[in-house]
Design an enzyme around this catalytic site. Sequence first.
Site, PDB file in Angstrom:
ATOM      1  N   LYS A  25       0.837  -1.213   0.000  1.00  0.00           N
ATOM      2  CA  LYS A  25       0.000   0.000   0.000  1.00  0.00           C
ATOM      3  C   LYS A  25       0.862   1.249   0.000  1.00  0.00           C
ATOM      4  O   LYS A  25       0.584   2.206  -0.733  1.00  0.00           O
ATOM      5  CB  LYS A  25      -0.899  -0.015   1.249  1.00  0.00           C
ATOM      6  CG  LYS A  25      -1.454   1.346   1.641  1.00  0.00           C
ATOM      7  CD  LYS A  25      -2.400   1.271   2.817  1.00  0.00           C
ATOM      8  CE  LYS A  25      -1.853   1.740   4.145  1.00  0.00           C
ATOM      9  NZ  LYS A  25      -1.541   3.150   4.271  1.00  0.00           N
ATOM     10  N   ASN A  26       1.917   1.230   0.824  1.00  0.00           N
ATOM     11  CA  ASN A  26       2.689   2.463   1.002  1.00  0.00           C
ATOM     12  C   ASN A  26       3.714   2.707  -0.113  1.00  0.00           C
ATOM     13  O   ASN A  26       4.465   3.664  -0.058  1.00  0.00           O
ATOM     14  CB  ASN A  26       3.334   2.494   2.389  1.00  0.00           C
ATOM     15  CG  ASN A  26       2.263   2.651   3.468  1.00  0.00           C
ATOM     16  OD1 ASN A  26       1.122   3.014   3.156  1.00  0.00           O
ATOM     17  ND2 ASN A  26       2.606   2.377   4.716  1.00  0.00           N
ATOM     18  N   CYS A 123      -4.527   7.881   9.702  1.00  0.00           N
ATOM     19  CA  CYS A 123      -4.815   7.336  11.029  1.00  0.00           C
ATOM     20  C   CYS A 123      -4.504   8.335  12.123  1.00  0.00           C
ATOM     21  O   CYS A 123      -3.573   9.119  12.012  1.00  0.00           O
ATOM     22  CB  CYS A 123      -3.981   6.071  11.228  1.00  0.00           C
ATOM     23  SG  CYS A 123      -4.510   4.747  10.138  1.00  0.00           S
ATOM     24  N   ASP A 325       4.406  -0.047  12.177  1.00  0.00           N
ATOM     25  CA  ASP A 325       3.141  -0.671  11.741  1.00  0.00           C
ATOM     26  C   ASP A 325       3.080  -2.171  12.051  1.00  0.00           C
ATOM     27  O   ASP A 325       2.038  -2.794  11.898  1.00  0.00           O
ATOM     28  CB  ASP A 325       2.949  -0.458  10.232  1.00  0.00           C
ATOM     29  CG  ASP A 325       2.995   1.006   9.874  1.00  0.00           C
ATOM     30  OD1 ASP A 325       1.981   1.674  10.026  1.00  0.00           O
ATOM     31  OD2 ASP A 325       4.073   1.479   9.481  1.00  0.00           O
ATOM     32  N   VAL A 347       8.432   6.007  16.857  1.00  0.00           N
ATOM     33  CA  VAL A 347       8.101   6.718  15.604  1.00  0.00           C
ATOM     34  C   VAL A 347       6.916   7.659  15.802  1.00  0.00           C
ATOM     35  O   VAL A 347       6.950   8.824  15.407  1.00  0.00           O
ATOM     36  CB  VAL A 347       7.843   5.718  14.449  1.00  0.00           C
ATOM     37  CG1 VAL A 347       7.493   6.458  13.164  1.00  0.00           C
ATOM     38  CG2 VAL A 347       9.065   4.835  14.233  1.00  0.00           C
TER      39      VAL A 347
HETATM   40  C1  EPZ Z   1       4.222   6.582   6.471  1.00  0.00           C
HETATM   41  O1  EPZ Z   1       3.546   7.661   7.107  1.00  0.00           O
HETATM   42  C2  EPZ Z   1       3.219   5.477   6.362  1.00  0.00           C
HETATM   43  N1  EPZ Z   1       2.080   5.942   5.615  1.00  0.00           N
HETATM   44  C3  EPZ Z   1       2.799   5.018   7.756  1.00  0.00           C
HETATM   45  O2  EPZ Z   1       1.919   3.913   7.617  1.00  0.00           O
HETATM   46  C4  EPZ Z   1       4.024   4.570   8.526  1.00  0.00           C
HETATM   47  O3  EPZ Z   1       3.642   4.255   9.842  1.00  0.00           O
HETATM   48  C5  EPZ Z   1       5.054   5.705   8.556  1.00  0.00           C
HETATM   49  O4  EPZ Z   1       5.366   6.151   7.213  1.00  0.00           O
HETATM   50  C6  EPZ Z   1       6.361   5.279   9.219  1.00  0.00           C
HETATM   51  O5  EPZ Z   1       6.897   4.172   8.539  1.00  0.00           O
HETATM   52  C7  EPZ Z   1       2.129   5.962   4.296  1.00  0.00           C
HETATM   53  O6  EPZ Z   1       3.129   5.613   3.672  1.00  0.00           O
HETATM   54  C8  EPZ Z   1       0.892   6.409   3.595  1.00  0.00           C
HETATM   55  P1  EPZ Z   1       6.467   9.789   8.641  1.00  0.00           P
HETATM   56  P2  EPZ Z   1       4.161   9.120   7.107  1.00  0.00           P
HETATM   57  O7  EPZ Z   1       6.429  11.088   7.918  1.00  0.00           O
HETATM   58  O8  EPZ Z   1       4.933   9.305   5.855  1.00  0.00           O
HETATM   59  C9  EPZ Z   1       6.863  13.051  12.151  1.00  0.00           C
HETATM   60  C10 EPZ Z   1      -0.124   2.804   7.710  1.00  0.00           C
HETATM   61  O9  EPZ Z   1      -0.884   2.330   8.579  1.00  0.00           O
HETATM   62  N2  EPZ Z   1       6.727  14.112  11.121  1.00  0.00           N
HETATM   63  O10 EPZ Z   1       7.621   8.901   8.418  1.00  0.00           O
HETATM   64  O11 EPZ Z   1       3.058  10.072   7.389  1.00  0.00           O
HETATM   65  C11 EPZ Z   1       5.549  12.281  12.341  1.00  0.00           C
HETATM   66  O12 EPZ Z   1       4.669  12.985  13.165  1.00  0.00           O
HETATM   67  C12 EPZ Z   1       0.532   4.132   7.952  1.00  0.00           C
HETATM   68  O13 EPZ Z   1       0.092   2.243   6.627  1.00  0.00           O
HETATM   69  C13 EPZ Z   1       6.822  15.436  11.502  1.00  0.00           C
HETATM   70  O14 EPZ Z   1       7.044  15.756  12.670  1.00  0.00           O
HETATM   71  O15 EPZ Z   1       5.125   8.999   8.354  1.00  0.00           O
HETATM   72  C14 EPZ Z   1       6.043  10.984  12.913  1.00  0.00           C
HETATM   73  O16 EPZ Z   1       6.248  11.120  14.297  1.00  0.00           O
HETATM   74  C15 EPZ Z   1       0.260   4.678   9.306  1.00  0.00           C
HETATM   75  N3  EPZ Z   1       6.657  16.405  10.545  1.00  0.00           N
HETATM   76  C16 EPZ Z   1       7.381  10.773  12.221  1.00  0.00           C
HETATM   77  O17 EPZ Z   1       7.765  12.054  11.695  1.00  0.00           O
HETATM   78  C17 EPZ Z   1       6.396  16.099   9.235  1.00  0.00           C
HETATM   79  O18 EPZ Z   1       6.257  17.020   8.409  1.00  0.00           O
HETATM   80  C18 EPZ Z   1       7.367   9.770  11.093  1.00  0.00           C
HETATM   81  O19 EPZ Z   1       6.316  10.082  10.187  1.00  0.00           O
HETATM   82  C19 EPZ Z   1       6.328  14.746   8.853  1.00  0.00           C
HETATM   83  C20 EPZ Z   1       6.486  13.754   9.815  1.00  0.00           C
END
Ligand code: EPZ
Length: 452
Positions: A25-26, A123, A325, A347
């Site tokens: 999916k991702n 989510c 995840d 995370v």
């Molecule tokens: C991706 O989310 C995935 N979603 C998530 O899967 C997954 O849990 C996550 O990566 C980590 O592997 C998709 O790919 C659609 P991040 P993403 O930016 O990209 C902080 C699922 O169930 N952050 O790596 O949104 C954030 O708050 C989903 O399939 C900032 O602070 O995750 C988090 O604490 C859930 N500012 C951390 O970074 C920002 O601008 C990691 O988030 C961006 C992120």
Amino acid sequence: MTVNDVLTVHGGTPLHGRIRVRGAKNLVSKAMVAALLGDAPSRLYDVPRIRDVEVVRGLLEIHGVRVSDGDDEGELILDPANVESATTDEINVHAGSSRIPILFCGPLLHRLGHAFIPDLGGCHIGPRPIDFHIQALRQFGAVVDKAPEGMHLTAPNGLHGTKLELPYPSVGATEQVLLTAVMAEGVTELRNAAVEPEIIDLICVLQKMGAIIKVHTDRVIEIQGVPRLGGYTHRPIPDRIEAASWAAAALATGGDIEVLGAEQVDMMTFLNVFRSVGGAYEVTDMRPPRNGSPGQEGKIRFWHPGGELKAVALETDVHPGFMTDWQQPLVVALTQARGLSIVHETVYEQRLGYTEALNSMGATIQVYRDCLGGTPCRFGRRDFKHSAVIAGPSKLHAADLVIPDLRAGFSHLIAALAAEGTSRVYGVDLINRGYEDFEAKLAALGAHAERS
Ligand code: EPZ
């Protein structure tokens, strides 16, 4: 939630059988966005029928991309020949449904010179800010105006390569940079990038389109902008989150599940933990057809070999660490392990709320603000309950459960399947966001569950 959005689960039966996972999916959703950048059609195989894919498809279609199904099951053809502006009303239909729309910024700026991004969904597992995305886009030269209805972007002087360093290796922000930098003028250097397998696969997609991207050591990615990109033909990596979810279901219910399509290479960290807990697995590598003999699909069989499960300490982390995840489905199996397991979520700051529902079913899980069991993380000095101690084994009993988010939702489902008695699981449609045909798969594995 609709009245039909409830699954009645008669638990206590080990899951046995075989299911298949398709493209991750991702990755799939991001590869679909990448197709916008091309000046020729792209072809993506093994696309799962899940809601996140429908959302991206809808957004592409209102921007003039023709999306059609190919001859193969799961094949999508994306034709960006007539990319056009969409109205904010059309775009807002997708508000709140997924986080993927944020990744349309760069491609739409390149193709149209402007973009409107609706309020995001996804989510509810913490505040999930987009500050890294906005900072990066501004550095490329985008003008970003945040309005109550969403975000308006323009690039009056075009987009230009830049030097960036992410405060944290965010998956989405890394993808944002990739999708913007590939056609920005000049060179972009991204430090502290995420290097999840889905990101490397997205880089493969972009490379097939004509991009020049170098992945250096130490999380540094260098992108040389090019003036045009073509289409791609791509078979995505399999969904390692779904594969691990079914593995956890096999362990928690005392069952045996063969996951067709699962691959070892991107699941190594999960497999180590699975074995440490006491689970068994067997990897069968994919074999291409040769000399007239048919090929064989890769697969991993996961099972509970009998005896007691063992407690473990684990910490979620960016790749190559234990994925955030994978955490929620595995915790259900940890409720069956003897001793105290520790899970330190590093995370997301609020990804342990679902454990309350497990406690209501008889589990003994306490959550703490401290960084337990490992290295201190960035949430340690803040007020987030992000460590869990799971005492087991606990006999789980049936309960009424409301699904809070995608992965926690699947963990609720596993808990209901492992518990004695009949549970009612409300809001199960949320699971369709990321698990294709999960009800048919449950039936194939011998689960007793029906819509009520
Ligand atoms: C991706 O989310 C995935 N979603 C998530 O899967 C997954 O849990 C996550 O990566 C980590 O592997 C998709 O790919 C659609 P991040 P993403 O930016 O990209 C902080 C699922 O169930 N952050 O790596 O949104 C954030 O708050 C989903 O399939 C900032 O602070 O995750 C988090 O604490 C859930 N500012 C951390 O970074 C920002 O601008 C990691 O988030 C961006 C992120």
